[in-house]
Design a protein around this motif. Structure first.
Motif, mmCIF file in Angstrom:
data_model
loop_
_atom_site.group_PDB
_atom_site.id
_atom_site.type_symbol
_atom_site.label_atom_id
_atom_site.label_comp_id
_atom_site.label_asym_id
_atom_site.label_seq_id
_atom_site.Cartn_x
_atom_site.Cartn_y
_atom_site.Cartn_z
ATOM 1 N N ARG A 297 31.099 50.756 13.428
ATOM 2 C CA ARG A 297 29.993 51.449 12.750
ATOM 3 C C ARG A 297 28.720 51.328 13.593
ATOM 4 N NH1 ARG A 297 30.415 49.364 7.816
ATOM 5 N NH2 ARG A 297 29.383 47.459 8.492
ATOM 6 N N GLN A 298 28.455 50.139 14.132
ATOM 7 C CA GLN A 298 27.263 49.958 14.963
ATOM 8 C C GLN A 298 27.313 50.849 16.197
ATOM 9 O OE1 GLN A 298 27.002 45.779 15.800
ATOM 10 N NE2 GLN A 298 26.712 45.252 13.653
ATOM 11 N N PHE A 299 28.479 50.931 16.832
ATOM 12 C CA PHE A 299 28.611 51.783 18.014
ATOM 13 C C PHE A 299 28.334 53.240 17.653
ATOM 14 C CE2 PHE A 299 31.908 48.725 20.105
ATOM 15 C CZ PHE A 299 30.899 47.825 20.387
ATOM 16 N N GLU A 300 28.863 53.683 16.510
ATOM 17 C CA GLU A 300 28.648 55.068 16.105
ATOM 18 C C GLU A 300 27.181 55.317 15.751
ATOM 19 O OE1 GLU A 300 30.028 58.446 12.860
ATOM 20 O OE2 GLU A 300 30.882 56.432 12.711
ATOM 21 N N LEU A 301 26.574 54.404 15.012
ATOM 22 C CA LEU A 301 25.179 54.590 14.615
ATOM 23 C C LEU A 301 24.242 54.627 15.822
ATOM 24 C CD1 LEU A 301 24.968 52.271 11.485
ATOM 25 C CD2 LEU A 301 24.645 54.749 11.511
ATOM 26 N N ALA A 302 24.485 53.780 16.801
ATOM 27 C CA ALA A 302 23.596 53.705 17.955
ATOM 28 C C ALA A 302 23.806 54.858 18.928
ATOM 29 C CB ALA A 302 23.779 52.375 18.681
ATOM 30 N N GLY A 303 24.941 55.533 18.860
ATOM 31 C CA GLY A 303 25.204 56.593 19.821
ATOM 32 C C GLY A 303 25.273 56.009 21.228
ATOM 33 N N ARG A 304 24.933 56.814 22.213
ATOM 34 C CA ARG A 304 24.975 56.330 23.599
ATOM 35 C C ARG A 304 23.938 55.224 23.782
ATOM 36 N NH1 ARG A 304 22.724 58.834 28.906
ATOM 37 N NH2 ARG A 304 23.752 57.484 30.415
ATOM 38 N N HIS A 305 24.415 54.060 24.166
ATOM 39 C CA HIS A 305 23.534 52.928 24.415
ATOM 40 C C HIS A 305 24.228 51.933 25.332
ATOM 41 C CE1 HIS A 305 26.082 51.323 21.235
ATOM 42 N NE2 HIS A 305 25.648 50.113 21.523
#
Length: 173
Positions: A80-88
């Protein structure tokens, strides 16, 4: 003669081989966690987590933030964190490990790390390792959470709304 004396002193103050082995192994685990998060490699990150691990999120009203127990719950939280942050990615990481404790200090960059205008947030992770060198406990802290919320809403509103229940529950008041 001086070389011999130096070697003798070095030998006397060197830690036992077993300590060097666990510290070196745990240092590799911390580096693997930083690298895995930087690449949003959920499989790589989860391979470093113990089956009964606990993750204490940066968000939440609890003393330790929202806590996730076990690989399935932690995988869901990290995904979920990866999806929320998008490219980072994560840059300027400094890592340490000593026996069963590890530490990482890093800067999260939303977007291209070469873009001087990209939003940046400093954070730290504290790790406790089990006897096999896997992460048994991961506690995370992040500076600038109000600004992060605004950036996530601006950059990735669809993902934020998909996870609105999480956002409302974990961001508190």
């Amino acid at each position: 003669m001086a070389t011999t004396s130096l070697r003798a002193v070095t030998t006397r103050i060197s830690p036992p081989a077993a300590l060097e082995t666990s510290t070196a192994r745990n240092l590799r685990t911390v580096q693997g966690m930083v690298d895995g998060f930087a690449a949003q490699d959920i499989k790589g990150v989860m391979a470093l987590m113990a089956d009964d691990a606990v993750y204490c999120d940066i968000l939440g009203d609890g003393v330790r933030g929202v806590e996730y127990s076990g690989k399935a719950a932690i995988r869901e939280a990290f995904s979920r964190q990866f999806e929320l942050a998008g490219r980072h990615t994560y840059v300027d990481a400094r890592i340490m490990a000593e026996e069963d404790l590890g530490f990482a200090s890093w800067t999260m960059v939303l977007g291209d790390p070469d873009d001087i205008k990209a939003a940046r947030f400093e954070g730290i992770d504290l790790f406790v390792f089990d006897g096999e060198g896997q992460v048994a406990l991961k506690k995370a802290w992040l500076k600038g959470q109000p600004r992060l919320r605004r950036e996530l809403l601006r950059r990735n509103p669809k993902a934020l709304f998909r996870h609105l229940g999480y956002a409302v529950a974990s961001w508190g008041k």
